[in-house]
Each structure stands twice: as C-alpha cells, then as structure tokens.
Scaffold this active site. Structure first.
Site, PDB file in Angstrom:
ATOM      1  N   LEU A 122      53.341  47.969  45.102  1.00 44.16           N
ATOM      2  CA  LEU A 122      53.374  47.023  43.998  1.00 44.16           C
ATOM      3  C   LEU A 122      52.344  47.363  42.936  1.00 44.16           C
ATOM      4  O   LEU A 122      52.461  46.943  41.800  1.00 44.16           O
ATOM      5  CB  LEU A 122      53.077  45.624  44.520  1.00 44.16           C
ATOM      6  CG  LEU A 122      54.275  44.871  45.099  1.00 44.16           C
ATOM      7  CD1 LEU A 122      53.819  43.545  45.667  1.00 44.16           C
ATOM      8  CD2 LEU A 122      55.331  44.657  44.027  1.00 44.16           C
ATOM      9  N   ARG A 123      51.362  48.144  43.357  1.00 44.98           N
ATOM     10  CA  ARG A 123      50.287  48.414  42.412  1.00 44.98           C
ATOM     11  C   ARG A 123      50.798  49.115  41.160  1.00 44.98           C
ATOM     12  O   ARG A 123      50.336  48.863  40.058  1.00 44.98           O
ATOM     13  CB  ARG A 123      49.199  49.244  43.076  1.00 44.98           C
ATOM     14  CG  ARG A 123      47.990  49.243  42.217  1.00 44.98           C
ATOM     15  CD  ARG A 123      46.709  49.646  42.838  1.00 44.98           C
ATOM     16  NE  ARG A 123      46.708  49.822  44.278  1.00 44.98           N
ATOM     17  CZ  ARG A 123      45.648  50.273  44.922  1.00 44.98           C
ATOM     18  NH1 ARG A 123      44.585  50.580  44.251  1.00 44.98           N
ATOM     19  NH2 ARG A 123      45.665  50.435  46.211  1.00 44.98           N
ATOM     20  N   GLY A 124      51.778  49.983  41.361  1.00 45.32           N
ATOM     21  CA  GLY A 124      52.348  50.681  40.226  1.00 45.32           C
ATOM     22  C   GLY A 124      52.954  49.715  39.222  1.00 45.32           C
ATOM     23  O   GLY A 124      52.735  49.814  38.018  1.00 45.32           O
TER      24      GLY A 124
END
Lengths: 592, 335
Positions: free
Chosen positions: B272-274
């Site tokens: 999800l960081r992307g």
C-alpha cells in the site's frame, strides 16, 4: 615551453608532456591533480620534485597510505591531549590538513572504494586539495579507483620514460612563470573552446561531463602559461590530448555515423525530455523525443583539431582492446572498484563490548574512556585522593573491545562451457542464474563471477561483483561456439578462486559442461591430450579445496563430465535442458 | 561560507529536480533516492536544495530543532533559549561516520571535566525537521543503515548506551545518491525511499555544452554566477513556500484515487505504501502547480519516480526499471 605542446612521438615527448602537466597543475590547482602511473623510481621522483618546485611553497604536503583508516583521514579525538588536559581535544584528519595543500596517495590501485569515496568528497569540496594518486598497477585492468580517475584532470603514464629523457630536459617553467600565469588565468577567454572539447569528449565515448570541464580548465591554464589572453587552437588541442585522450572508451570513427551516446540499449526516457535551454525550474513533462538530434551536428574545425589531438594520446593497450570490439568500460572509464572491496574481510565494526583486550581483540580506547568517565569523581573520592592524581581513572571493568562482524563473504564462480551448438541456450541459462543470484545476494552481500570457455581458451567475462548493473553490462552479448578448452577453464577458475580465497572469501565453483574437452592448454585441437589435461587440472583444483559442482549439460549424461567431477571431488548434477530455475537452486545450495 | 551551485542553473535532469521539489513541499513522501552515473549533478542538486527551503521556527540553542509547542528534550525549557527562525537543516552523513556521531553519545568533555553524564547529540538530532543527505548511499556500512532504518520508521532516536537514556525526535527527509556500478542497495533501505530517480548524463550535445559552460562560469566566479541566478532561485523558493501552504488543503478526487490504485495494480507494485506515496507526491505536484485539486496529469508526472523501485524485481527482463515503468505507464494511462 612551446616545444612542449607539440605532438607526442617518443618517450622524450611524453616526459615533456608530463612536466607540462605538472606546470599546468601548479597554475590551476582547481585541476584537482593527477593519476601518476609509474613504479617508484627516478622518473616518479623527478616528476614530484618538478611539481613541488612549482607549487605553492607553503602548501602542506601529506602522504596518504592506501590503508589509511578513517580516524587518521577524518580526524577524531586526540587521546593523549584529551587525557592531559581533561578536555576533549580534536585532532585534524589528513583531509583537513590537505584542504589547501597536496595529498599524495600511495598505491592508489589498492585504495578501497570507501577511501576513494572520502577522497572524492574532499575533491568536490571548496577549496579542494590537489591529489597525486600514485598508481603502481601491474595489470592493465588494475588502476586507481574510478571515482578518483574521474575527478583528477591528468592521467600520466611514466612507465616508458627513460633515464636519458630525464637528463636531457630543457629548462622548464619557473615559479615566476607560474605566478604570472596565475594572475592572467582569471581573464583568459574561453573562445568557445568548451564546444569543441565537449564534442570531442562525446566522440571518444567519455560519458561524464567532468572531463570536458577539466579539459577546458587545462586549456585556460595553458593559455595563461603561454601568455595569451584567450584559448587558441593549440591549447585546446593540448587539453584534448592531456585530458580526454587517456579517458577514451572508444575510437572515433572516420565517419561519425553513430550517435554520441553511451552504448546502452535502453535509455531512461527522461534523459531525452529536456530541451537544451531548460533553465526553467518548471518541469516540462511533454515528450520531445528527437532522439539523437546531435547527429545533425557537423563537427566544426576546432572539434576536428581537438579530436585528432586526443586520438594521439589514447593509450595503446586500450586502442587494441577497443579495436577488438571489447567493452573498454572496465579498463578505465567505469570502475572496477566494486570488485576489490576489502572491508568485509576484516569484518565490519559492530560497536564495542566489555572485555579484555588481547588475543586479537583490540581495545576501543574511546569507548573505554567513555565508560570510565562518569565514575571519575566517585572513584577519586573513594580513594580519598587529596591532590593530583590522574584526571581519569580507568579500571579493568571499563575496558571495551572492538567488535567486528566477521561473516565471510562468498563468491560463486560460474564456469560455463560456451562451445558448440548448445552454447547459446547454456549461456543464457547461466547468465539468468548469475543475475538472479545477484538480485538476491545483496541481502547477504555475496559476489558472483562468470568465466566462459570456448575456442582456444577461457575468459573471465564477469570478475567477482555484486553489482547487477555491472553484470548486465558485462554479460550482454556473450559469444558462443567453437571447441572445448576445459583444462584452460579449470585453470582459470582455480586462479580466480585462489585470489578470492586470499581476500578471505569462501568460494564455490559451478561448472556447466559436458566434460568433452577437445582443445588443449596450448589452444590446439586434440581430444586425448585435452582430456588428460582437463583431468590433471581437475585434480589440482581438488587440492585447493574449494566447494565445486559439475553440472552436466549433455543430453544423456556424459561419462566425461562424471570423470571430471570425480577428479575434482565435486558434486555431479545432471541438468540436460536449459533451466535457469534449477540452476539457481543448485547455485544457492552451493553458496549457502 | 562557500557558495553552492544554484538549483535553477542545473541543466536538464528534470525528474531529479521534480522529485527534490516534491520532497521539499511534502516531507511525508519519504525521501528521495538518486541513482546514476558519475558527473550527473547528483550531489550538486542536493546541496543546492539548502538555498531553496523556507526557514523553520525553533529555539536558539536547541540542538534538536524542536518546534515551538514541542516540549524541550531534557525538560529544561530555559536552556533552549529564545524562539528564532533558522535555515532548514541539510545535514551530510559522510561515509565512514561512526555510530556515535550519528545517534549521539556521551559528551566526553563534560564527562572528563566534571564527571557529568551528558548527552552530546549526533547528526540525527541536527537533521530533525530537515534533510539528511547520504552520498554513495550504497557504500554505507550495514550497521549504520540498520540504525537509520529504525529511526526513519519511528521518527524518533532512542539512545540507550554509556549509561545514558535519551530519546528525541528525528524526523527528516532522507536523500541518498549513488552509482549503481558500485553495488546494489539493500532492499529494506530501498523501500524506505518514497521517490527514486535515475539520472544519466545528457545525450544531446548542445545540452552537454551548456552544462560545461555553466559549471565553468560558476567555478570561475561563484559570486557573480549566483547573483545571475538569484532571481530564478527566488522564484522557486516562493513556489515551494506557497505550495507548502497549499498542500494540506488539496483533496484527491475519486477518479484520481481510483487511477492510483489501477496503476499500482497494473505495474505490480507491491504494498500500500506505493499507492499512498503516489497520492502524496501527486498532491505536492498539484500544490507546486498551483491547481485547486489533484489531477490525473499530476499522477502521471510523479508515477515513474514513485514506482520505479517498487516494481517486483525481474532480473531476466533485459530492460531497466525505467524502461519497464514507462512501458507500464503508457498502457495504464492509455486505458
């Protein structure tokens, strides 16, 4: 003096040119320095002496040993003084001391990547020191670290200079000449020489923009020394010869049909996005893919002159290599520093812990003092000392010893049979395994190397590295076909394994072959002799005691391969079909 | 003080400049990694940053750059002095730096002189609320990397050593640069960087000449050169300051959010960081652009930097990650 600027033919000329470089460096210390390739001897001494006679008299000279540690380089707490005064006394590091002076880096070819990086940072500073990197490389592929070669204007080779050359020099430049040139230097006009020099650099495949910048400075210093007001053709040509030629990574074609680009097939798109005058901070993401627009540029007259001049100074060995179509980036342009890193063999510092020094453990003096310091008052009180006594009392329980992580690195050496018809698929498979291993090995900091053998001999295509980028570059376009010089391959593998072993690494060897040797060590055909030699080489390798695996790539399993495996005391694995995944598994297990 | 090469005078390298500006506007994107060949203005750009950043409010003698409203680190409100504005710190983390200098250590002078256990703050303290720059980041010693990862994850530096027990905030934008030929970066560290750019020397000859020309005239007379570019620098500084004010209020409309998910999915960027970084970076981009809301074009502009290092590794793919990401984005935005 002007005679110095004529073209080089014999060694006398090259000595004259080396002296001229010394004078130019004295005029403009902003040229950062020189990589001086020569063994210790009269030529090197004479050069240093000459430079010293021209450089600032009050400049600080310091010798930097290649094995210098960070404490000496960067400075730190001066223990003796600290204890004496009871105050933290900082000691200047070598880099501080030479900020306005001259550093002489001994045995530059042995300098670690880390040292090179610290020196490079100093060279990028303002003011920058002058660095004289003494390069005693014995092999063509050795040399000073790329980070330094990049930043030092001159690469001078004194190895061909004879005693007669040293004796027959005419009067050189004097310190007065240098002083006058320095005054003039600030006013010299570039006269658009930057255009010619940048273009020449591009034609020679010099990718970085530092070299043309340095060449421009050289041209200016030369003009100042000549007493001119602007750079003329002669100085531009001289600069190209001194700075750009030695850095060439390819030979300029008579007809410049190729684009002036690095030989990478893929180029990040953003590199082409920019318009030449994009001084605006506004990012302009529109696509302007006029690829290789520079082709249209016809070289002007000065560019032709500078390119011709630079060509004259392309090192002979490099020229041969370039003409043979080999990628020269390993030889000079790009670094091989990644392969010679040595820190890990001594272990990484991992803090310190309580313990007694001795038995190979080194006392961490600073940490010991830190441990003792808070107790100073208490201990003194406890002993009821009235006067005097040491400012600090260190007891045994304060001792701290340095800890190092001593995990041995491994090197996995692939030795790939590139002969015959199966060559291409085998190579592709080995290449895939190398790249996959590298992709995962940086976690463990392991290295991978590749030797291919075919035709008359074996060749190390990829020296031990952990750079995936480098591996890709080196392994692009592997050749295949021809006979099977197995003995040569085993010998080459042993040599590589030996040198890796000496650096404290553990080695595993993976041979991909069917074992059917048919080329002898002398490079001629002959199955019987070739087989016998291969078995001999295999037995020698066994004596070296490295872990080895023979991966039999023949269709039905070959007795020859089994025999070689037995002689090596290697594991024998059959892998008839090209299968990168399976090969990777084998390699992983071998390295674990 | 020596003058830095002015940021706007850097020729080309638009993606790198864009990434650095985004990090200035929105520090939460989580750092910038610059990878590329030698002589591509990597360090030059980072060092030029210092001149563009708006000053921060802090206290005169506070070595941790605490903000007004934050408590003093050692509880001594008076010791940190009066409120002042200081330049945003851009701190160099040199290779070969010792752990002591990074995290801080016992103040040896005070210890020796007065037998006092005092903490001497390290580089992490100095970098708080600013930038921490590591040149040759891929050569950094492993134990220093471990330490940085830990601090970057928590935004706090906890020191338990030499009988000291100190914790202080250490929130900084990590900027790393390096040459891939020297070795790869550890994946854990790679992951920490919000944006990653690849720089190459310009290919176009006129552009190359212009680089040489500007650099040369800077080296000959830094003062005059900087004056010449002062106005352009002022403009960017204003742009950043304005964008910083604007950025918090910018919403991401539904289509933009959906597109961001689509892109990440299409490119197989893990985690999800992307996605989060994609939105944050696009928001900063919109703020720099002075638009009222985030648009698809902002997403497109930042996507390569955000996702380049998040692609699943496929070493068998001959194309570099830059080429792969362009290919993927072409498809994602065509649809």
């Amino acid at each position: 003096m002007s005679a110095d600027t004529d073209s080089v033919a014999d060694t006398g000329e090259s000595w004259a040119q080396a002296r001229l470089a010394a004078a130019l460096l004295a005029v403009d210390p902003g040229l950062r320095g020189v990589v001086l390739t020569a063994r210790a001897g009269p030529a090197r001494d004479a050069w240093l002496e000459y430079y010293k006679s021209l450089a600032d008299e009050d400049a600080v000279w310091r010798r930097i040993p290649a094995a210098v540690n960070d404490e000496a380089l960067l400075g730190g707490i001066d223990l003796a003084a600290t204890l004496k005064t009871g105050r933290a006394v900082q000691r200047a590091g070598l880099l501080d001391e030479i900020r306005n002076g001259v550093g002489v880096l001994a045995m530059a070819e042995r300098a670690e990547t880390g040292l090179a990086a610290r020196l490079a940072a100093a060279l990028d500073g303002d003011p920058s020191p002058v660095l004289i990197a003494l390069d005693e490389a014995a092999e063509a592929d050795e040399g000073a670290p790329a980070a330094l070669r990049e930043r030092l204007a001159f690469h001078i080779d004194l190895s061909g200079v004879t005693l007669r050359d040293l004796e027959t020099v005419e009067d050189g430049v004097t310190r007065e000449d240098v002083a006058m040139a320095r005054v003039r230097l600030t006013h010299i006009l570039n006269n658009d020489a930057e255009r010619a020099l940048t273009q020449t650099a591009a034609v020679l495949g010099v990718d970085s923009l530092r070299p043309p910048l340095l060449a421009l400075r050289v041209a200016r210093a030369a003009a100042a020394l000549e007493g001119l007001d602007e750079i003329s053709d002669a100085e531009a040509a001289l600069a190209a010869r001194l700075v750009l030629g030695p850095r060439a990574t390819r030979v300029p074609m008579e007809e410049e049909a190729e684009p002036d680009t690095p030989p990478e097939p893929e180029e990040p798109e953003e590199a082409q996005d920019d318009t030449p005058e994009s001084a605006e901070p506004e990012p302009e993401p529109e696509d302007d893919t006029d690829q290789d627009a520079d082709d249209a540029d016809t070289p002007d007259e000065l560019t032709e002159i500078t390119t011709e001049a630079a060509k004259a100074s392309i090192p002979a060995g490099l020229l041969a290599k370039l003409e043979a179509g080999q990628d020269a980036s390993n030889a000079g342009g790009a670094g091989r520093a990644g392969a010679v890193r040595k820190e890990a063999t001594r272990g990484r510092p991992a803090g310190s812990r309580r313990g007694d020094p001795g038995g190979g453990k080194r006392l961490d003096v600073l940490a010991t003092l830190r441990a003792a310091a808070p107790w100073g008052k208490v201990r003194r009180r406890g002993l009821k000392r009235l006067t005097g006594g040491p400012a600090l009392e260190v007891r045994r329980e304060d001792f701290r010893v340095k800890r190092f992580k001593q995990k041995a690195e491994t090197v996995t050496i692939f030795v790939v049979d590139a002969s015959g018809s199966l060559a291409l698929s085998r190579l592709a498979e080995a290449k895939g395994a190398v790249e996959l291993m590298l992709a995962e090995s940086y976690v463990r900091r392991d290295q991978v190397a590749l030797i291919a053998f075919r035709g008359r001999g074996a060749e190390t295509l990829l020296p031990p590295t952990r750079s995936l980028t480098r591996a890709k570059r080196s392994l692009a376009g592997l050749p295949g076909g021809g006979g099977t010089p197995l003995a040569a391959a085993i010998a080459a593998a042993e040599a590589l394994a030996h040198s890796a072993g000496r650096q404290g690494r553990s080695v595993s060897l993976i041979f991909l072959t069917d074992g059917a040797a048919n080329v002898t060590l002398e490079g001629v055909g002959g199955r019987e002799v070739a087989m016998a030699e291969a078995r001999d080489a295999a037995r020698r390798l066994r004596g070296a005691g490295h872990a080895a695996i023979v991966v039999d790539v023949s269709k039905r399993g070959a007795e020859a391969a089994q025999g070689v495996a037995r002689d090596m005391a290697a594991r024998y694995v059959r892998l008839p079909a090209a299968n990168t995944g399976a090969l990777l598994d084998i390699a992983r297990k071998a390295a674990a | 003080m020596t003058l830095a090469f002015p940021f706007p005078a850097i020729v080309g390298q638009e993606e790198m400049k864009q990434a650095l500006l985004i990090a200035c506007v929105e520090p939460r994107v989580g750092g910038v990694l610059i990878f590329g060949d030698r002589g591509t203005a990597k360090s030059t750009a980072v060092r030029a940053l210092a001149g563009l950043l708006p000053p921060i409010e802090t206290f005169e003698t506070c070595p941790y750059n605490t903000a007004p409203g934050e408590p003093a680190i050692n509880g001594d409100e008076k010791a940190r002095g009066a409120r002042v504005t200081k330049p945003t710190p851009v701190v160099d983390l040199p290779l070969g730096v010792t752990e002591d200098r990074v995290v801080g250590a016992l103040d040896i002078e005070k210890a020796l002189r007065r037998g006092e256990k005092a903490f001497e703050p390290g580089l992490l303290a100095r970098a708080n609320r600013g930038f921490l720059y590591i040149d040759e980041v891929n050569l950094l010693e492993d134990h220093i990397v471990d330490l940085l990862l830990d601090v970057a994850a928590t935004g706090e530096n906890v020191v338990e050593r030499d009988g000291l027990s100190v914790r202080h905030p250490a929130r900084f934008v990590l900027v790393g640069s390096g040459n891939p030929e020297e070795g790869e970066l550890r994946p854990q560290l790679l992951d920490r960087f919000g944006l990653s750019v690849e720089v190459a020397t310009p290919r176009e000859i006129e552009q190359r000449i212009e680089v040489v020309r500007r650099r040369d005239s800077f080296e000959r007379d830094p003062q005059a050169f900087c004056e010449k570019w002062a106005e352009a620098g002022e403009e960017i500084r204003g742009q950043i300051a304005a964008a910083k004010k604007r950025v918090a209020g910018l919403d991401a409309p539904e289509p933009v959010l959906r597109k961001a998910s689509e892109i990440c999915l299409a490119l197989g960027a893990d985690g999800l960081r992307g996605e989060l970084t994609l939105i944050r970076a696009a928001r900063a981009m919109a703020a720099l652009d002075a638009t009222d809301e985030i648009e698809i074009k902002h997403l497109r502009a930042v996507a390569p930097s955000v996702l380049r290092h998040r692609l699943r590794r496929d070493p068998l793919d001959e194309a570099g990650s830059s080429a792969r990401i362009e290919r993927g984005l072409e498809e994602a935005f065509a649809g």
